[in-house]
Every structure is written in C-alpha cells, then in structure tokens.
Design a protein around this motif. Structure first.
Motif, PDB file in Angstrom:
ATOM      1  N   ASP A 124       0.835  -1.197   0.000  1.00  0.00           N
ATOM      2  CA  ASP A 124       0.000   0.000   0.000  1.00  0.00           C
ATOM      3  C   ASP A 124       0.872   1.250   0.000  1.00  0.00           C
ATOM      4  O   ASP A 124       1.932   1.299   0.627  1.00  0.00           O
ATOM      5  CB  ASP A 124      -0.903   0.015   1.234  1.00  0.00           C
ATOM      6  N   GLY A 125       0.390   2.257  -0.671  1.00  0.00           N
ATOM      7  CA  GLY A 125       1.094   3.523  -0.684  1.00  0.00           C
ATOM      8  C   GLY A 125       2.218   3.548  -1.707  1.00  0.00           C
ATOM      9  O   GLY A 125       2.808   2.518  -2.033  1.00  0.00           O
ATOM     10  N   ARG A 126       2.509   4.725  -2.203  1.00  0.00           N
ATOM     11  CA  ARG A 126       3.575   4.883  -3.189  1.00  0.00           C
ATOM     12  C   ARG A 126       4.936   4.648  -2.550  1.00  0.00           C
ATOM     13  O   ARG A 126       5.204   5.117  -1.432  1.00  0.00           O
ATOM     14  CB  ARG A 126       3.506   6.292  -3.772  1.00  0.00           C
ATOM     15  N   GLN A 127       5.800   3.919  -3.249  1.00  0.00           N
ATOM     16  CA  GLN A 127       7.130   3.593  -2.753  1.00  0.00           C
ATOM     17  C   GLN A 127       8.195   4.182  -3.680  1.00  0.00           C
ATOM     18  O   GLN A 127       7.982   4.303  -4.887  1.00  0.00           O
ATOM     19  CB  GLN A 127       7.323   2.069  -2.682  1.00  0.00           C
ATOM     20  N   PRO A 128       9.367   4.545  -3.125  1.00  0.00           N
ATOM     21  CA  PRO A 128      10.456   5.024  -3.988  1.00  0.00           C
ATOM     22  C   PRO A 128      11.068   3.885  -4.783  1.00  0.00           C
ATOM     23  O   PRO A 128      10.845   2.711  -4.484  1.00  0.00           O
ATOM     24  CB  PRO A 128      11.462   5.596  -2.979  1.00  0.00           C
ATOM     25  N   TYR A 129      11.839   4.231  -5.795  1.00  0.00           N
ATOM     26  CA  TYR A 129      12.586   3.259  -6.584  1.00  0.00           C
ATOM     27  C   TYR A 129      13.940   3.034  -5.919  1.00  0.00           C
ATOM     28  O   TYR A 129      14.664   3.980  -5.625  1.00  0.00           O
ATOM     29  CB  TYR A 129      12.794   3.761  -8.013  1.00  0.00           C
ATOM     30  N   GLU A 130      14.292   1.764  -5.696  1.00  0.00           N
ATOM     31  CA  GLU A 130      15.579   1.428  -5.116  1.00  0.00           C
ATOM     32  C   GLU A 130      16.661   1.416  -6.191  1.00  0.00           C
ATOM     33  O   GLU A 130      16.382   1.158  -7.368  1.00  0.00           O
ATOM     34  CB  GLU A 130      15.527   0.054  -4.439  1.00  0.00           C
ATOM     35  N   GLY A 131      17.890   1.654  -5.785  1.00  0.00           N
ATOM     36  CA  GLY A 131      19.007   1.510  -6.705  1.00  0.00           C
ATOM     37  C   GLY A 131      19.315   0.038  -6.938  1.00  0.00           C
ATOM     38  O   GLY A 131      18.933  -0.833  -6.158  1.00  0.00           O
ATOM     39  N   GLY A 132      20.001  -0.263  -8.038  1.00  0.00           N
ATOM     40  CA  GLY A 132      20.439  -1.630  -8.310  1.00  0.00           C
ATOM     41  C   GLY A 132      19.391  -2.547  -8.873  1.00  0.00           C
ATOM     42  O   GLY A 132      19.616  -3.744  -8.996  1.00  0.00           O
ATOM     43  N   LEU A 133      18.212  -2.011  -9.204  1.00  0.00           N
ATOM     44  CA  LEU A 133      17.135  -2.841  -9.737  1.00  0.00           C
ATOM     45  C   LEU A 133      16.553  -2.167 -10.972  1.00  0.00           C
ATOM     46  O   LEU A 133      16.192  -0.994 -10.930  1.00  0.00           O
ATOM     47  CB  LEU A 133      16.021  -3.021  -8.691  1.00  0.00           C
ATOM     48  N   THR A 134      16.493  -2.906 -12.060  1.00  0.00           N
ATOM     49  CA  THR A 134      15.866  -2.394 -13.271  1.00  0.00           C
ATOM     50  C   THR A 134      14.353  -2.502 -13.153  1.00  0.00           C
ATOM     51  O   THR A 134      13.828  -3.558 -12.807  1.00  0.00           O
ATOM     52  CB  THR A 134      16.344  -3.184 -14.497  1.00  0.00           C
ATOM     53  N   GLN A 135      13.655  -1.409 -13.415  1.00  0.00           N
ATOM     54  CA  GLN A 135      12.209  -1.452 -13.524  1.00  0.00           C
ATOM     55  C   GLN A 135      11.824  -0.801 -14.847  1.00  0.00           C
ATOM     56  O   GLN A 135      12.410   0.210 -15.242  1.00  0.00           O
ATOM     57  CB  GLN A 135      11.542  -0.739 -12.345  1.00  0.00           C
ATOM     58  N   ASN A 175      12.722  13.506   2.452  1.00  0.00           N
ATOM     59  CA  ASN A 175      11.814  14.046   1.440  1.00  0.00           C
ATOM     60  C   ASN A 175      10.570  13.174   1.365  1.00  0.00           C
ATOM     61  O   ASN A 175      10.260  12.588   0.336  1.00  0.00           O
ATOM     62  CB  ASN A 175      12.544  14.097   0.088  1.00  0.00           C
ATOM     63  N   ASP A 176       9.853  13.095   2.510  1.00  0.00           N
ATOM     64  CA  ASP A 176       8.733  12.173   2.606  1.00  0.00           C
ATOM     65  C   ASP A 176       7.533  12.607   1.769  1.00  0.00           C
ATOM     66  O   ASP A 176       6.758  11.774   1.313  1.00  0.00           O
ATOM     67  CB  ASP A 176       8.293  12.026   4.064  1.00  0.00           C
ATOM     68  N   SER A 177       7.352  13.913   1.587  1.00  0.00           N
ATOM     69  CA  SER A 177       6.196  14.416   0.843  1.00  0.00           C
ATOM     70  C   SER A 177       6.676  15.387  -0.224  1.00  0.00           C
ATOM     71  O   SER A 177       6.555  16.601  -0.081  1.00  0.00           O
ATOM     72  CB  SER A 177       5.212  15.111   1.797  1.00  0.00           C
ATOM     73  N   PRO A 178       7.255  14.864  -1.302  1.00  0.00           N
ATOM     74  CA  PRO A 178       7.838  15.748  -2.319  1.00  0.00           C
ATOM     75  C   PRO A 178       6.787  16.613  -2.995  1.00  0.00           C
ATOM     76  O   PRO A 178       5.705  16.148  -3.345  1.00  0.00           O
ATOM     77  CB  PRO A 178       8.483  14.776  -3.311  1.00  0.00           C
ATOM     78  N   ASP A 179       7.117  17.886  -3.154  1.00  0.00           N
ATOM     79  CA  ASP A 179       6.236  18.854  -3.801  1.00  0.00           C
ATOM     80  C   ASP A 179       6.813  19.161  -5.179  1.00  0.00           C
ATOM     81  O   ASP A 179       7.681  20.002  -5.327  1.00  0.00           O
ATOM     82  CB  ASP A 179       6.160  20.119  -2.945  1.00  0.00           C
ATOM     83  N   VAL A 180       6.354  18.418  -6.173  1.00  0.00           N
ATOM     84  CA  VAL A 180       6.900  18.530  -7.519  1.00  0.00           C
ATOM     85  C   VAL A 180       5.750  18.765  -8.497  1.00  0.00           C
ATOM     86  O   VAL A 180       4.737  18.074  -8.443  1.00  0.00           O
ATOM     87  CB  VAL A 180       7.672  17.257  -7.923  1.00  0.00           C
ATOM     88  N   SER A 181       5.902  19.740  -9.364  1.00  0.00           N
ATOM     89  CA  SER A 181       4.893  20.001 -10.383  1.00  0.00           C
ATOM     90  C   SER A 181       5.555  20.024 -11.749  1.00  0.00           C
ATOM     91  O   SER A 181       6.774  20.170 -11.869  1.00  0.00           O
ATOM     92  CB  SER A 181       4.174  21.329 -10.111  1.00  0.00           C
ATOM     93  N   PHE A 182       4.726  19.883 -12.779  1.00  0.00           N
ATOM     94  CA  PHE A 182       5.236  19.785 -14.145  1.00  0.00           C
ATOM     95  C   PHE A 182       4.454  20.720 -15.054  1.00  0.00           C
ATOM     96  O   PHE A 182       3.255  20.932 -14.870  1.00  0.00           O
ATOM     97  CB  PHE A 182       5.115  18.348 -14.665  1.00  0.00           C
ATOM     98  N   ASN A 183       5.155  21.238 -16.022  1.00  0.00           N
ATOM     99  CA  ASN A 183       4.531  21.949 -17.129  1.00  0.00           C
ATOM    100  C   ASN A 183       5.073  21.299 -18.392  1.00  0.00           C
ATOM    101  O   ASN A 183       6.079  21.716 -18.939  1.00  0.00           O
ATOM    102  CB  ASN A 183       4.875  23.433 -17.075  1.00  0.00           C
ATOM    103  N   GLY A 184       4.410  20.233 -18.816  1.00  0.00           N
ATOM    104  CA  GLY A 184       4.977  19.424 -19.886  1.00  0.00           C
ATOM    105  C   GLY A 184       6.211  18.708 -19.369  1.00  0.00           C
ATOM    106  O   GLY A 184       6.163  18.047 -18.332  1.00  0.00           O
ATOM    107  N   THR A 185       7.316  18.834 -20.071  1.00  0.00           N
ATOM    108  CA  THR A 185       8.555  18.195 -19.623  1.00  0.00           C
ATOM    109  C   THR A 185       9.411  19.132 -18.790  1.00  0.00           C
ATOM    110  O   THR A 185      10.542  18.809 -18.457  1.00  0.00           O
ATOM    111  CB  THR A 185       9.357  17.699 -20.842  1.00  0.00           C
ATOM    112  N   ASP A 186       8.885  20.317 -18.444  1.00  0.00           N
ATOM    113  CA  ASP A 186       9.590  21.227 -17.540  1.00  0.00           C
ATOM    114  C   ASP A 186       9.196  20.897 -16.115  1.00  0.00           C
ATOM    115  O   ASP A 186       8.003  20.815 -15.782  1.00  0.00           O
ATOM    116  CB  ASP A 186       9.253  22.686 -17.852  1.00  0.00           C
ATOM    117  N   VAL A 187      10.201  20.722 -15.235  1.00  0.00           N
ATOM    118  CA  VAL A 187       9.969  20.268 -13.867  1.00  0.00           C
ATOM    119  C   VAL A 187      10.182  21.426 -12.904  1.00  0.00           C
ATOM    120  O   VAL A 187      11.137  22.187 -13.025  1.00  0.00           O
ATOM    121  CB  VAL A 187      10.927  19.114 -13.503  1.00  0.00           C
ATOM    122  N   ASP A 188       9.298  21.555 -11.917  1.00  0.00           N
ATOM    123  CA  ASP A 188       9.442  22.549 -10.866  1.00  0.00           C
ATOM    124  C   ASP A 188       9.310  21.841  -9.523  1.00  0.00           C
ATOM    125  O   ASP A 188       8.222  21.381  -9.171  1.00  0.00           O
ATOM    126  CB  ASP A 188       8.377  23.640 -11.004  1.00  0.00           C
TER     127      ASP A 188
END
Length: 488
Positions: A420-431, A466-479
């Motif tokens: 349950d809940g969103r999880q980060p991506y670990e290093g060393g594993l291809t997804q 960074n438990d609750s990242p505040d990230v927004s997008f405008n197309g492929t531009d990241v803020d």
C-alpha cells in the motif's frame, strides 16, 4: 527529456567549518614557568563528508508494427540505427544498449550493472524514439523504457507533452470524411484529429519484455505458492533481512488476493527443510520466514525437490514455486515443471542469470527477476507478487491526446506495486515502463496528412529527508519545491 536533475540537501558551509574546527580542541594545560600540569588530548581525525549520487539513467527498446515489405523505407527514417525486421511486419527501430542477439534485451537490462560508466545508456541525451512517416490505420508502435537509479532510493515521475497536433491542410478524401463526421473543415492550419484517434496504453512492464502481460491468475482462480529460499552462509546480514521482508510481502499479497490461496515456506542450504507447509494463514507463514537463518552451503536441487513435494499437497490446479538464491543454482527444475508447476526464479549477488533462466518456466523472460543491489530485494519479490496475482498494472489507457494531458502534469510512479502507498525506486534494480500507441483499423480518411509530435520524460528526486515531495510539471519542464531537511 530533461538532463538529469539532482536535488541537493544543503549544508551551511560556515556552520560545518565551525563544527569541524571545534572537534579535537580538548584543552591542554598552558605551562607557567617550569610547572607541569597533568594533561591529555583526544582527537577525532580524518573526518570526511562526501555527497551521495543520484543519477537516473535510461535505456529502451522500441518496435513498430507497420506491415510487411517496408524494411528499406523504415530503415531510411533511422539513419543512426540499423532497423531489423524481427517478425513479419514488426521492425526493431531502436535499442539502447544495442544487443546483438535477438530477444536478449530484456535479459541484459535486468542483469547488467548500468550504474557503471560507459555502458551506452540514454543519460542526458534528448533523442526521439518514434520518427515515423506514412502511418496508416492498423499501425502500432511500442517502447519499453528501463529505469536505473544510481545509487540512492528516489521518487520517480513520468512526464510528457504534446508538442504538435497539426492538420497540415486537407486532402479531398479527408474533407469528405470530416464532413461525414460533422467535424469542422474551416482551419487547414489548426489542430488535426490524429492525437485523438491514436490509442495509448502505459503500464509497469515487470519483466521488461515489451508486452503487456495480463495472463495472471484470473479472479476466482485459486493458487498455491511455495517459497523456496536460499539460507546458505552467503545470505547473512542485510541480505537475509531484506529477503525475509520481501518474502513476507509476497506471501501477504498472495493470501490477500484470494481467501482460498495458500502459501508455504521451504529453505535450502546444504540440505532442505519445509518449516511451513501450505497454509492460508499469514501469521504462520510470517513466523516461519522470521525463523530463517543463514548458514552452510548451497543445494538448490534439494530446495526445489522439497518445495515440489509440498506443492503435491495443493488442493488447486494452479501451483507456483518462487525460488530465491544468491549463488549457485544447481538444478533446472525439470521434474517440478513436468509436474505442471510454474517456477519464478529470483536472483541477487552471485546468482547466474543463465542458471536462473534454466530453472524458471518458459518463457524465461517472464519468470526471471534479478537485482544487483541487496536493497532492491523487497521490490524483486513485489514484482513477482504482482505478476502472479494481478498481471502487469496499467498506468493509463486512452487517446494520445489524453495521455499527454495527464503526463503534462506528471504521473507519480510507484516503486513497489505490491504494498500500500507509493514507494520510492531502489538503486540496483531495473524497472520498466511500457508505452504503446496504435492507430485503430477503423480510423479512416479523417486523419489523412495529420501529424503529431510528443515528448516523454522521467524525473527522479531523492527519497531521504523528502517524505512528501512537492513537484509540479509543465509538460517536460519540472518545478520542484521540495525542501526536506535543509539547513538554514
């Protein structure tokens, strides 16, 4: 695609230097005349602080189902890649890293350590995947993109943008089709109909095989799953701890999916034992897994034999064995497979991908999962759990225009779909993420001469502090406004 973006957790240099200057300043008595005072000095020497790394690297494999007899035409659109007709009318139009053997890409991306330098990945390069002309109804294209986090766990987003949706004037058949559909023909330089006509599917491609696999156990079908876990001496420390967590997670997913499902536990080192026969009670499985300890040699053959012996007691027709190992796999599992058992093989550390492929059921690319880093073990088990119970999860289905509208705001990807809940991506594993477009056969002249262009991108941001990242997008531009634990 944007160049790699690293968020930095700041340290005040002034405060840091002041702190280091205070270390090791234990008082030594100042002598007056010839008087000697008792004294002692203790120091903490050689202090270092080194910034960690966050590098998102990509590779991909793209195909185009565009009809037979077009190899020269399609190859002309890709001057930097030798297009190959892999099957009748299906063309390999891009691959990084480039693999000589057919059908080997999905194996390669799971086994190689792509965080090493100079391995030929997409790393800050802005490249087009689809550069196609003369697309007609019934054509499809697919790209599977594999993600590699080097080396800190990270949140990952997928983003994109529709950069062109052009009408490009009207042909006579197109005008007639648009009038029949009661669509406007007033603006030959306006938006076309192609972006709305193209169907898009995006999914978590658990086994990186360029195909949306939906043949998981159907709802209502019951399954027995025997966990066969390596507990040899090399499994000590964090490796066995991560394996226990992953195995419990898989067991919980299986048992939650259907009340009639059963899970058992077999361990193997120099010999094999089954501490937990098949059961529908999670607490019993959890206790058995918690009791596993690492010692002794490795005899995978004994483990598979013991696991199959227990699966013979399964009351259901569907029988699955999940074998985890970090070293020599000295069995091809033929007797178990001949008895109808489906085998998934998970490897880490010194496990050989070829040995895992020999053990796993066919096709191997759907049954072998591998990681280079022990921290990714839990997510390996999660990938297998999702494959057994739910098939590969669809992220989006709809039109190309709809897909780009969603991607322009960013899609937060989940590193472990089995919890349950969103999880980060670990290093060393291809997804892997799959992206397929199709222009349906029933689409007619209304899209003649229309063209579309779009961008796809991925963004990674550190997980720690960074438990609750505040990230927004405008197309492929990241803020990103994430601040985390930033020194003031």
């Amino acid at each position: 695609m944007n160049p790699d973006t690293n968020d930095t957790i700041g340290l005040s240099r002034r405060k840091l230097l002041a702190g280091l200057g205070a270390v090791g300043v234990a008082s030594a008595g100042a002598g007056l005349g010839t008087t000697a005072y008792f004294n002692d000095t203790e120091t903490f020497e050689g202090n270092t602080l080194t910034a960690g790394e966050l590098d998102l690297k990509l590779d991909y494999r793209a195909t185009y189902a565009g009809g037979t007899g077009r190899i020269d035409e399609v190859n002309g659109w890709y001057p930097d890649f030798d297009v190959v007709e892999e099957e009748e009318g299906i063309y390999l139009i891009g691959e990084a890293p480039s693999i000589d053997e057919p059908d080997a890409w999905e194996d390669e991306v799971q086994t190689r350590d792509f965080c090493l330098p100079d391995v030929g990945l997409v790393n800050g390069d802005e490249i087009p995947v689809f550069v196609l002309e003369d697309v007609k109804s019934g054509d499809c294209g697919e790209v599977t993109i594999s993600l590699h986090i080097c080396d800190n766990p990270s949140w990952v987003w997928m983003n994109g943008e529709l950069t062109e949706n052009a009408q490009n004037g009207y042909s006579e058949p197109e005008l007639e089709a648009l009038e029949d559909l009661e669509l406007s023909t007033d603006d030959p330089e306006g938006d076309g109909q192609l972006a709305d006509a193209i169907d898009v599917t995006m999914w978590y491609d658990e086994n990186c095989n360029n195909v949306l696999d939906v043949d998981a156990e159907e709802a209502g079908d019951s399954v027995c799953v025997q966990l066969v876990i390596d507990t040899s001496g090399s499994m000590g420390g964090s490796r066995i701890a991560n394996t226990k967590s992953g195995a419990k997670q898989l067991a919980a997913t299986i048992l939650d999916a259907n009340p009639d499902n059963q899970v058992g536990v077999t361990e193997f080192s120099s010999t094999a034992d089954t501490p937990q026969p098949l059961t529908d009670t999670f607490s019993a499985v959890e206790t058995a897994i918690d009791g596993l300890n690492a010692s002794g040699g490795t005899n995978a053959q004994a483990g598979v034999d013991a696991g199959q012996a227990e699966l013979e007691n399964c009351p259901h027709d569907n029988r699955v064995m999940v074998v985890f190992g970090d070293g020599d796999i000295n069995t091809d599992g033929s007797e178990a497979k001949d008895a109808g058992t489906e085998i998934f093989a998970i490897g880490v550390g010194g496990a050989s991908f070829d040995d895992l492929s020999d053990l796993a059921s066919d096709p191997a690319d759907e049954h072998v999962f591998f990681a280079n880093d022990d921290d990714a073990i839990e997510q390996l088990f999660g990938q297998v759990a999702e494959t057994i119970t739910a098939g590969e999860e669809i992220i989006f289905e709809g039109s190309l225009a709809g897909a780009m509208a969603v991607l322009s705001e960013g899609i937060a990807l989940d590193g472990n779909r089995s919890v349950d809940g969103r999880q980060p991506y670990e290093g060393g594993l291809t997804q892997c993420i799959g992206f397929e477009w199709c222009l349906p056969a029933e689409v007619g002249n209304e899209v003649q001469t229309d063209s579309v262009a779009f961008d796809l991108g991925f963004y990674a941001e550190q997980f720690r502090h960074n438990d609750s990242p505040d990230v927004s997008f405008n197309g492929t531009d990241v803020d990103s406004n994430s601040t985390g634990n930033v020194s003031q």
